[in-house]
Design an enzyme around this catalytic site. Sequence first.
Site, PDB file in Angstrom:
ATOM      1  CG  ASP A 197      -2.079  -0.912   1.133  1.00  0.00           C
ATOM      2  OD1 ASP A 197      -2.175  -1.636   0.123  1.00  0.00           O
ATOM      3  OD2 ASP A 197      -2.931  -0.907   2.053  1.00  0.00           O
ATOM      4  CG  ASP A 199      -2.049   4.088   2.958  1.00  0.00           C
ATOM      5  OD1 ASP A 199      -1.569   3.016   3.373  1.00  0.00           O
ATOM      6  OD2 ASP A 199      -3.226   4.203   2.585  1.00  0.00           O
ATOM      7  CD1 TRP A 259     -10.497  -0.747   1.789  1.00  0.00           C
ATOM      8  CD2 TRP A 259     -12.102  -1.899   2.839  1.00  0.00           C
ATOM      9  NE1 TRP A 259      -9.995  -1.130   3.002  1.00  0.00           N
ATOM     10  CE2 TRP A 259     -10.955  -1.844   3.675  1.00  0.00           C
ATOM     11  CE3 TRP A 259     -13.227  -2.589   3.291  1.00  0.00           C
ATOM     12  CZ2 TRP A 259     -10.916  -2.431   4.932  1.00  0.00           C
ATOM     13  CZ3 TRP A 259     -13.195  -3.192   4.546  1.00  0.00           C
ATOM     14  CH2 TRP A 259     -12.033  -3.098   5.357  1.00  0.00           C
ATOM     15  CD  GLU A 262      -7.753  -6.323  -1.133  1.00  0.00           C
ATOM     16  OE1 GLU A 262      -8.933  -6.211  -0.762  1.00  0.00           O
ATOM     17  OE2 GLU A 262      -6.824  -5.678  -0.609  1.00  0.00           O
ATOM     18  CG  ASP A 263      -6.616  -8.179   2.772  1.00  0.00           C
ATOM     19  OD1 ASP A 263      -7.804  -8.564   2.632  1.00  0.00           O
ATOM     20  OD2 ASP A 263      -6.301  -7.268   3.561  1.00  0.00           O
ATOM     21  CG  MET A 289      -2.067   4.118   6.809  1.00  0.00           C
ATOM     22  SD  MET A 289      -3.499   3.034   6.719  1.00  0.00           S
ATOM     23  CE  MET A 289      -4.769   4.160   7.225  1.00  0.00           C
ATOM     24  CG  HIS A 292      -6.023   7.099   3.782  1.00  0.00           C
ATOM     25  ND1 HIS A 292      -7.144   6.425   3.394  1.00  0.00           N
ATOM     26  CD2 HIS A 292      -5.156   6.141   4.218  1.00  0.00           C
ATOM     27  CE1 HIS A 292      -6.963   5.129   3.557  1.00  0.00           C
ATOM     28  NE2 HIS A 292      -5.767   4.925   4.080  1.00  0.00           N
ATOM     29  NE  ARG A 294     -14.899   3.353   3.617  1.00  0.00           N
ATOM     30  CZ  ARG A 294     -14.299   2.218   3.955  1.00  0.00           C
ATOM     31  NH1 ARG A 294     -13.660   1.522   3.047  1.00  0.00           N
ATOM     32  NH2 ARG A 294     -14.342   1.778   5.185  1.00  0.00           N
TER      33      ARG A 294
END
Length: 367
Positions: A197, A199, A259, A262-263, A289, A292, A294
Amino acid sequence: MGFCSSACKILWRTKYCVLLILSLSVVAWITAFPGETLKSIRVSSATTQTLVKGDGLREKLHSMTGAPDDLNTSPQKVDCPKVSPLLQGAKNLSFDSSLTLNDVVTENEKVREGEYEPPDCAARQSVAILIPFRNRERHLVYFLHHLHPFLQRQQLHYAIYVINQAGNVTFNRAKLLNIGYLEALKDYNWDCFIFHDVDLIPENDHNLYVCEDQPKHFMVARNSTRYKLMSPSYFGGVTALTREQFFQVNGFSNSYWGWGCEDDDLRIRVRQHKMTIVRPPEDVARYTMVFHKRDKGNEVNKDRSTLKGQTPKNWRNDGLTSCSYKTLSLDRLPLYSSHLKLKNLAVTKKTQFHIQSQVLSTEFRKR
Ligand code: UDH
Ligand code: MN
């Protein structure tokens, strides 16, 4: 007697002539000989070059001519040490909002097209860092600013790829990472792939960005979850699989739009292949992180649980083998790209694929 004496005189003179001619020939031969020899070696080495191109050519030429090696060779590097002497340990990260992408370029002059190799030793692994991306320019500046020196201190051969999904179609992190894997392999036979990712910034360079003999989950502790692992089964944020491990599980699913999960899907694939997940220690695998909200276009995927339930039967048909896309632009230049709205990203050169909306509507659409 008269005849005899004149014949003798002629013979006497001829003797001198012959001697003169002989000595001249010797001198001429000595002068000419080395040139002839060199010429014949040059010709034969030129022939050799075509015959053994790329196959020990340099050594062969060297042994034939005995000439100094002026063919831009670099001596064979020794392996980098198991623990890099450049590591600095835990760091307090700072995020300067005035930092620009150009500043980051200036800081990283040794990086070429997003790629770097340690100058003095042979890296133990070649690692491709893949970043799924859309509209996170500020995060990318921070990421590059921290990650390039971090990876260099680990003495890795690496390249950073940013796989950019253009257009407004719902974001698909996993599919972008599949594309990154397939595209990066066109450049180099990377040993290890890190799915990262944009971030998340690692705080400690003892958190080594290399693959293990089992899939690896890096993001154990992060600021936003009070530096605690969210769940023992969590496999998101930053993960690493070798080229072979990722290939075996058929990569990520391409079916997760928006979102979530998928992981988890990748974890199910990994477990199904009897692999286990390894993690670095909690006090090392710490991340900040960058805050941020969404993103628009990456809303929670309502189908995520259903999809996850189908993974054991679907993994074979949904993954690297079914990842259809068209790369519309691949920008390896250090300059700003003048097309698309993403001109700020052009710095990391090898780092991006622009997949334009025009093609998204045909080749990369949500089914
Ligand atoms: N990403 C983008 N652009 C997007 C969406 C995602 O680049 O529009 C990439 C980026 O690399 C990001 C990754 O996908 O780091 C994962 O997305 P995320 O950061 O949105 O996921 P996260 O797990 O969950 O951080 C976000 C939920 C919103 C939290 C709200 C805070 N209260
Ligand atoms: Mn995030």
